[in-house]
Design a protein around this motif. Structure first.
Motif, PDB file in Angstrom:
ATOM      1  N   PHE A 162       0.867  -1.244   0.001  1.00 61.83           N
ATOM      2  CA  PHE A 162      -0.078  -0.080   0.038  1.00 61.83           C
ATOM      3  C   PHE A 162       1.024   1.291   0.072  1.00 61.83           C
ATOM      4  O   PHE A 162       0.646   2.343  -0.696  1.00 61.83           O
ATOM      5  N   PHE A 188      -1.693  -2.330  -5.492  1.00 62.25           N
ATOM      6  CA  PHE A 188      -3.064  -2.174  -4.715  1.00 62.25           C
ATOM      7  C   PHE A 188      -3.777  -3.515  -5.013  1.00 62.25           C
ATOM      8  O   PHE A 188      -4.823  -3.876  -4.174  1.00 62.25           O
ATOM      9  N   TYR A 195      -6.966   1.713  -7.277  1.00 59.39           N
ATOM     10  CA  TYR A 195      -5.924   2.501  -7.401  1.00 59.39           C
ATOM     11  C   TYR A 195      -6.352   4.240  -7.601  1.00 59.39           C
ATOM     12  O   TYR A 195      -6.082   4.985  -6.702  1.00 59.39           O
TER      13      TYR A 195
END
Length: 443
Positions: A162, A188, A195
């Motif tokens: 992340f 992601f 995203y």
């Protein structure tokens, strides 16, 4: 109703209440000439509580009442030290003067902290991929009683994905914007996070940090929402209380999959990100289930994903949540104060900081999101040298978490936060439980 609950829990996701604030006193003149005094708010250590005692008979003199001991000045170092100790902080910063601008702070940062280094950027990718692979190996080999440790490691490792996508979204990963888009989208995917929707909303968080209503990362609970219905009130109490370390799941659902929450110019890019996420779910999840079964999907994907959301929620609430940090309406909001005074630096165990690429070194990130994660520590050192007396500093501890989870609830302009158990004590058993069950250690 589910959407409304999610809106309240994280659109008003996730300013603030004063724990040891000196009591305000309200006086009421009785017909007999006696003054009764009642305290509003909470008391500092060493103060005495006062009570309103009805006078049933005419009294010719003023009865003795207890008077609160005068607390230190709200602007004094002693007062800030008391607050810091009570909340679980190492330091609570002085108020930043109104005439200081964000540019003034940025101008003191060394130019090299803004430089992108491809080697360091890809090193962070290597760290995350390796640590995540190691976590999956540990899950596969660990006996059942060691699985929680393996899940904790793997959930923390995937949080690093992340942070890599987070750098890409802020244009601080690579000089090549196509590379950033691809890496951000791929990073992601294991989190089932779209995203572009996240990027659009997160940019607004930086533009309006701790601005009432407009900050998209989290908001205190508005009084009108808390009072709107008993069912919603119960959901909010649980959401901002016992399940707060996983409340980012509500934010994930509520903010990122609804096309109506985006501007027309953003919708096409949002659709592409959503298509990528749904493709991962349609292909990746069946493959996992085919190989290891439903329980394997829980074991290898769901539990690390819940670990990731623990850190997502925890980092978010620690970064901007404390009884002394206000959310302000747009007409009172000051960018420099919000980004420097309204952001918290929190030290975590070293292995967490390494796997999560120093996302906890958060003050410089809010001074300028263009600072790459691997330069945050150098930027933080510069900020401490030039602006250190204005910064909020903490080490992650039980008292800090307890303060956030049991105090920082409903918005109040004067006190920043009012706890649920002051507004609805009969419905706030989850908060009462946390106050009793959570340790109060600050070290």
């Amino acid at each position: 109703m589910a959407s409304r609950i999610a809106d309240s829990l994280f659109a008003f996701t996730g300013p603030q209440h004063s724990l040891p604030r000196a009591p305000k006193l309200a006086s009421a003149r009785l017909s007999q000439g006696v003054y009764a005094v009642r305290p509003i708010g909470l008391l500092l250590k060493g103060t005495r509580r006062t009570f309103l005692v009805p006078a049933k008979k005419r009294i010719g003199c003023i009865k003795a009442v207890s008077v609160p001991v005068a607390p230190p000045s709200a602007d004094s170092a002693e007062h800030r030290e008391q607050l810091a100790d009570s909340y679980g902080f190492k330091q609570i910063g002085q108020d930043l003067p109104d005439n200081v601008t964000l540019k003034d702070i940025m101008d003191t940062l060394p130019k090299e902290v803004f430089e992108i280094d491809d080697v360091k950027a890809w090193k962070s990718v290597l760290i995350s991929v390796t640590s995540y692979a190691l976590g999956l190996f540990m899950i596969a080999k660990a006996p059942w009683y060691l699985l929680p440790l393996a899940w904790a490691w793997t959930g923390t490792a995937v949080t690093g994905f992340f942070v890599i996508g987070h750098d890409c979204a802020h244009k601080s990963f690579s000089q090549n914007k196509l590379v950033e888009y691809i890496v951000g989208t791929l990073a992601f995917l294991p989190l089932v996070y779209p995203y572009e929707p996240w990027r659009f909303k997160h940019d607004r968080h930086h533009a309006k940090t701790n601005m009432l209503v407009h900050d998209t990362a989290w908001q205190p609970v508005p009084p009108e929402e808390f009072d709107s219905s008993p069912v919603l009130r119960k959901a909010i109490i649980f959401g901002y209380g016992p399940i707060r370390p996983w409340l980012s799941i509500a934010h994930w659902v509520n903010w990122h999959f609804n096309l109506r929450k985006f501007r027309p110019s953003e919708v096409n890019r949002v659709k592409i990100s959503l298509a990528c996420v749904f493709a991962f779910m349609a292909v990746g999840w069946p493959l996992i289930i085919y190989k290891v079964g439903i329980l394997g999907w829980v074991k290898f994907w769901l539990m690390p994903w819940l670990g990731y959301h623990f850190w997502m929620s925890t980092f978010t609430m620690v970064h901007h949540t404390a009884p002394h940090i206000p959310f302000k309406p747009a007409d009172e909001w000051n960018a420099a104060q919000a980004q420097l005074n309204g952001t918290v630096h929190c030290d975590y165990p070293s292995w967490i900081e390494i796997l999560c690429h120093d996302i906890n070194v958060h003050i410089p990130h809010h001074i300028s999101p263009r600072i790459p994660s691997y330069n945050l520590r150098a930027a933080h050192q510069s900020i401490q040298e030039n602006w250190g007396k204005y910064t909020n500093l903490a080490t992650w501890n039980w008292r800090l978490m307890k303060t956030i989870m049991t105090v920082c609830h409903v918005y109040d302009k004067e006190e920043n936060y009012i706890p649920f158990d002051r507004l609805a004590p009969e419905e706030s058993q989850p908060i009462t439980f946390l106050k009793k069950a959570m340790p109060n250690y600050a070290a």
